[in-house]
Write an enzyme that holds these catalytic residues in place. Structure first.
Site, short mmCIF file in Angstrom:
data_model
loop_
_atom_site.label_atom_id
_atom_site.label_comp_id
_atom_site.label_asym_id
_atom_site.label_seq_id
_atom_site.Cartn_x
_atom_site.Cartn_y
_atom_site.Cartn_z
N SER A 276 0.81 -1.22 0.00
CA SER A 276 0.00 0.00 0.00
C SER A 276 0.84 1.28 0.00
O SER A 276 0.35 2.33 -0.37
CB SER A 276 -0.93 0.01 1.21
OG SER A 276 -0.19 -0.14 2.40
N ASP B 19 -3.67 8.22 7.60
CA ASP B 19 -4.57 7.36 8.38
C ASP B 19 -3.72 6.77 9.50
O ASP B 19 -2.63 7.29 9.78
CB ASP B 19 -5.27 6.31 7.49
CG ASP B 19 -4.30 5.35 6.81
OD1 ASP B 19 -3.13 5.27 7.24
OD2 ASP B 19 -4.72 4.67 5.85
N HIS C 186 -0.61 4.75 7.30
CA HIS C 186 0.13 5.28 6.15
C HIS C 186 0.55 6.73 6.34
O HIS C 186 -0.25 7.56 6.81
CB HIS C 186 -0.73 5.16 4.89
CG HIS C 186 -1.16 3.75 4.62
ND1 HIS C 186 -2.41 3.28 4.91
CD2 HIS C 186 -0.46 2.70 4.12
CE1 HIS C 186 -2.49 2.00 4.59
NE2 HIS C 186 -1.31 1.61 4.11
#
Ligand SMILES: *[C@@H]1O[C@H](CO)[C@@H](O)[C@H](O)[C@H]1NC(C)=O
Length: 364
Positions: free
Chosen positions: A43, A324, A327
Site C-alpha cells: 500500500s 490514516d 500510512h
C-alpha cells in the site's frame, strides 16, 4: 504575460528537444534519467491496483487523494506516494500507471504492480480479501516484458532496453502486520521464531529478485521496512506507551538482512547493481514542520486503521506524519523520496549509492 509564457514555452521545447537527442530517453517529450521504472510493493506504493479487488485494503474513496491532482485514485495517502515523487525526481513527466488499469498509458516507461496488504509471502494480508502478492506482481511483469518485446521488435532489443530501467521493490511490512502478528489467521508465528522468519522472508525475496533478473532487470532499489511499531494503529492495538519496540526490532532485523543481501548480490551479480534504502534513517521531528506524530489526520476505522469513508480529513495536513493510522502523509512521502533519490543531505539513507546515482550507473 502571454508573450512571456510563449517565449518560455518555445525555449522549453527547444531545450528538451536538444536534451532528448543527447540523452536517449525521451519520456513524453521530456527527459528522464532512466527509460523506465517498474514498481513492486504494498500500500505504500499502490496507485490503484486494488480498486477492483474484493478486499478491505483499498483506498479508492474520499478522503484519500484529497491533495492528489486527480483526486481519489486508490493511493493510500492524501497526495502522491514516495515512489510517485521519486518518479518525478527522475524526470518522468507522468505517474507510472497501475498494472490493473494501464488504460491508454504507455507501458514503455514502466508499470506499477504494487498492491495494498500484499506481502512477500502469498498468504499475507489475505484475511482482508484479495491482493496481488509479490510472486504475482512478478508474474504480471513477465506479461509486460512480453508486450515490450513485441513493441521493440524482439526479446534481444527488449533486454537491451530493460537493463537500463529501475526496479523498485518496497514490501515486507504486511508479512509482519498482516501475517506474523495475527496468529488467529496465520500459523507463521508458531512455525518460525522471529530470527527464522526474517531469514525465510529474505530467502524468498532473494529468489524473486533472481526471477526479475531473468526478466531483464539489472538495476534494483530495495527498500527496508519502516518503523511498523510506531504507527498509531500498532500503538492503539498493542496498548503501548509510545512505539511497539518488538515490532520495530523485527522490522530492523529483517532490514539488516536485506542490506546484507544487497551487499552479497552486488558481489555475485557483477552485471547488476543493487541499492538498499533505509526507511528509518532520517529522524522525523519538528524541525521538518511536523507537530503531530502519533495521531492520524483522518478519522480511522478501529479494525484496520484506514480512513472512514467520506469523512473529512484534518486541515493542517502538512503538520501530520500519518494520514490514516498506518500510512504516512504525502509530506512525509516527499521527504522520504528526496533522501532516497539524493542522499547527499542525509548520508547513510542509501547504500552503496542513491537512486539518482543508480539511474546514471552504466550497465554493460
Ligand atoms: C537505518 O538507519 C538507522 C539510523 O541511522 C540505524 O539505526 C539502522 O540500523 C539502519 N538500518 C539498517 C537496516 O541499516
Amino acid at each position: 504575460m502571454a508573450f512571456e509564457t510563449r517565449t518560455w514555452l518555445v525555449l522549453h521545447v527547444l531545450v528538451f528537444l536538444v536534451t532528448c537527442f543527447m540523452q536517449h530517453f525521451c519520456v513524453n517529450g521530456q527527459t528522464s534519467q532512466a527509460p523506465c521504472l517498474f514498481v513492486f510493493g504494498d500500500s505504500l506504493s499502490d496507485n490503484g491496483n486494488n480498486n477492483n479487488i474484493l478486499t478491505n485494503a483499498k483506498a479508492n474513496y474520499v478522503p484519500y487523494g484529497v491533495d492528489f491532482p486527480n483526486g481519489v485514485t486508490g493511493r493510500f495517502t492524501n497526495g502522491p506516494t514516495s515512489i510517485d515523487y521519486i518518479g518525478q525526481m527522475l524526470g518522468f513527466q507522468n505517474f507510472i500507471p497501475p498494472f490493473a488499469n494501464i488504460g491508454r498509458s504507455d507501458i514503455i516507461n514502466g508499470v506499477n504492480y504494487a498492491s495494498g496488504a500484499a506481502g512477500i509471502r502469498a498468504e499475507s494480508g489475505k484475511h482482508m480479501g484479495g491482493n496481488v502478492d509479490l510472486g504475482m506482481q512478478i508474474a504480471n511483469h513477465r506479461t509486460i516484458v512480453t508486450l515490450i518485446a513485441i513493441r521493440l521488435g524482439g526479446m534481444p532489443q527488449a533486454q537491451q532496453y530493460l537493463k537500463k530501467c529501475l526496479y523498485y521493490v518496497n514490501i515486507g511490512s504486511n508479512d509482519f502486520i498482516n501475517n506474523y502478528y495475527l496468529p488467529q489467521y496465520y500459523p507463521t508465528s508458531r512455525t518460525y521464531n522471529p530470527q527464522q522468519y526474517a531469514q525465510v522472508l529474505i530467502n524468498q525475496v532473494s529468489n524473486y529478485l533472481q526471477d526479475l533478473r531473468v526478466s531483464g532487470a539489472r538495476k534494483f532499489v530495495l527498500v527496508g521496512i519502516g518503523q511498523i511499531g510506531c504507527t498509531p494503529f500498532s500503538i492503539a492495538n498493542q496498548g503501548t506507551q509510545g512505539c511497539v519496540e518488538k515490532y520495530n526490532a523485527d522490522a530492523l532485523r529483517y532490514s539488516l538482512k536485506l542490506r546484507s543481501l544487497v551487499d552479497q548480490l552486488n558481489g555475485i551479480n557483477l552485471d547488476s547493481k543493487y541499492i538498499f534504502v533505509n526507511s528509518t534513517a532520517g529522524s522525523v521531528d519538528s524541525s521538518l514542520g511536523f507537530t503531530v506524530f502519533d495521531k492520524a489526520c483522518c478519522l480511522t476505522r478501529s479494525e484496520d486503521g484506514m480512513c472512514v469513508p467520506n469523512s473529512s480529513p484534518c486541515l493542517d495536513r502538512k503538520k501530520y506524519v500519518f494520514f490514516d493510522a498506518v500510512h504516512p502523509t504525502s509530506t512525509l512521502n516527499y521527504l522520504t523520496a528526496l533522501t532516497s533519490y539524493d542522499s547527499t543531505s542525509a548520508p547513510g539513507t542509501t547504500t552503496p549509492m542513491d537512486i539518482k546515482q543508480l539511474a546514471q550507473y552504466s550497465i554493460n
